[in-house]
Design a protein around this motif. Sequence first.
Motif, mmCIF file in Angstrom:
data_model
loop_
_atom_site.group_PDB
_atom_site.id
_atom_site.type_symbol
_atom_site.label_atom_id
_atom_site.label_comp_id
_atom_site.label_asym_id
_atom_site.label_seq_id
_atom_site.Cartn_x
_atom_site.Cartn_y
_atom_site.Cartn_z
ATOM 1 N N GLU A 41 35.213 -2.767 2.241
ATOM 2 C CA GLU A 41 35.394 -1.736 1.223
ATOM 3 C C GLU A 41 34.800 -2.156 -0.121
ATOM 4 O OE1 GLU A 41 39.565 -1.069 1.346
ATOM 5 O OE2 GLU A 41 39.447 0.174 3.155
ATOM 6 N N THR A 42 34.485 -3.429 -0.272
ATOM 7 C CA THR A 42 33.872 -3.892 -1.522
ATOM 8 C C THR A 42 32.362 -3.697 -1.438
ATOM 9 O OG1 THR A 42 33.595 -6.145 -0.722
ATOM 10 C CG2 THR A 42 35.685 -5.624 -1.817
ATOM 11 N N ASP A 43 31.679 -3.956 -2.542
ATOM 12 C CA ASP A 43 30.233 -3.817 -2.582
ATOM 13 C C ASP A 43 29.509 -5.121 -2.242
ATOM 14 O OD1 ASP A 43 30.306 -1.149 -3.199
ATOM 15 O OD2 ASP A 43 30.333 -1.493 -5.368
ATOM 16 N N ASP A 44 30.249 -6.125 -1.825
ATOM 17 C CA ASP A 44 29.643 -7.400 -1.484
ATOM 18 C C ASP A 44 28.851 -7.258 -0.178
ATOM 19 O OD1 ASP A 44 29.015 -10.054 -1.667
ATOM 20 O OD2 ASP A 44 30.901 -10.754 -0.787
ATOM 21 N N LYS A 45 27.699 -7.902 -0.117
ATOM 22 C CA LYS A 45 26.817 -7.770 1.042
ATOM 23 C C LYS A 45 27.082 -8.811 2.119
ATOM 24 C CE LYS A 45 23.220 -5.322 -1.248
ATOM 25 N NZ LYS A 45 23.400 -3.965 -0.856
ATOM 26 N N LYS A 46 27.871 -9.840 1.833
ATOM 27 C CA LYS A 46 28.097 -10.906 2.812
ATOM 28 C C LYS A 46 28.837 -10.430 4.066
ATOM 29 C CE LYS A 46 27.883 -14.887 -0.192
ATOM 30 N NZ LYS A 46 28.619 -16.020 -0.754
ATOM 31 N N PRO A 47 29.906 -9.649 3.946
ATOM 32 C CA PRO A 47 30.580 -9.219 5.193
ATOM 33 C C PRO A 47 29.692 -8.346 6.081
ATOM 34 C CG PRO A 47 31.992 -8.821 3.306
ATOM 35 C CD PRO A 47 30.661 -9.241 2.784
ATOM 36 N N LYS A 48 28.895 -7.492 5.475
ATOM 37 C CA LYS A 48 28.009 -6.642 6.275
ATOM 38 C C LYS A 48 26.930 -7.490 6.946
ATOM 39 C CE LYS A 48 28.977 -2.504 3.773
ATOM 40 N NZ LYS A 48 28.546 -1.377 3.023
ATOM 41 N N ALA A 49 26.435 -8.491 6.247
ATOM 42 C CA ALA A 49 25.437 -9.382 6.846
ATOM 43 C C ALA A 49 26.057 -10.167 8.004
ATOM 44 C CB ALA A 49 24.901 -10.334 5.789
ATOM 45 N N TYR A 50 27.307 -10.557 7.845
ATOM 46 C CA TYR A 50 28.012 -11.268 8.910
ATOM 47 C C TYR A 50 28.155 -10.371 10.141
ATOM 48 C CZ TYR A 50 31.690 -13.854 11.274
ATOM 49 O OH TYR A 50 32.423 -14.527 12.206
ATOM 50 N N ILE A 54 26.580 -10.865 13.987
ATOM 51 C CA ILE A 54 27.346 -10.777 15.235
ATOM 52 C C ILE A 54 26.667 -9.804 16.195
ATOM 53 C CG2 ILE A 54 29.524 -9.979 16.229
ATOM 54 C CD1 ILE A 54 30.901 -11.135 13.744
ATOM 55 N N THR A 55 26.193 -8.677 15.671
ATOM 56 C CA THR A 55 25.501 -7.702 16.507
ATOM 57 C C THR A 55 24.253 -8.308 17.145
ATOM 58 O OG1 THR A 55 26.289 -5.928 15.071
ATOM 59 C CG2 THR A 55 24.442 -5.417 16.523
#
Length: 103
Positions: A41-50, A54-55
């Motif tokens: 929910e934050t604008d940080d890009k690290k979780p989406k990159a993680y 995984i994908t």
Amino acid sequence: MLKRFSSIRTCLLVALMLSLFSFPPVINEASACPMCKQLNETDDKKPKAYMYSITFMLAMPAILFSGFGIVFYKMNRREQEALLENENSQNPHVPNADPGLND
């Protein structure tokens, strides 16, 4: 005839169950863990990159097995063509017809 109605009834039952369980109020939103949900929910890009990493890791075995499968299929096809060509070059007067069809 009874078997035909049984298979139709089975297909209808499967379709009914799939439609029942895929009805939107029955399906809940899946959440992996509270921290993942909060970080997404934050604008940080690290979780989406993680999540993308995984994908890609999950897709890698499928890519490798598909690649090996295609390579082995092409190798087998080339080998079969080479054997057929070698067989035809050794016996040039024998037609490629099935010997069982000669009456």
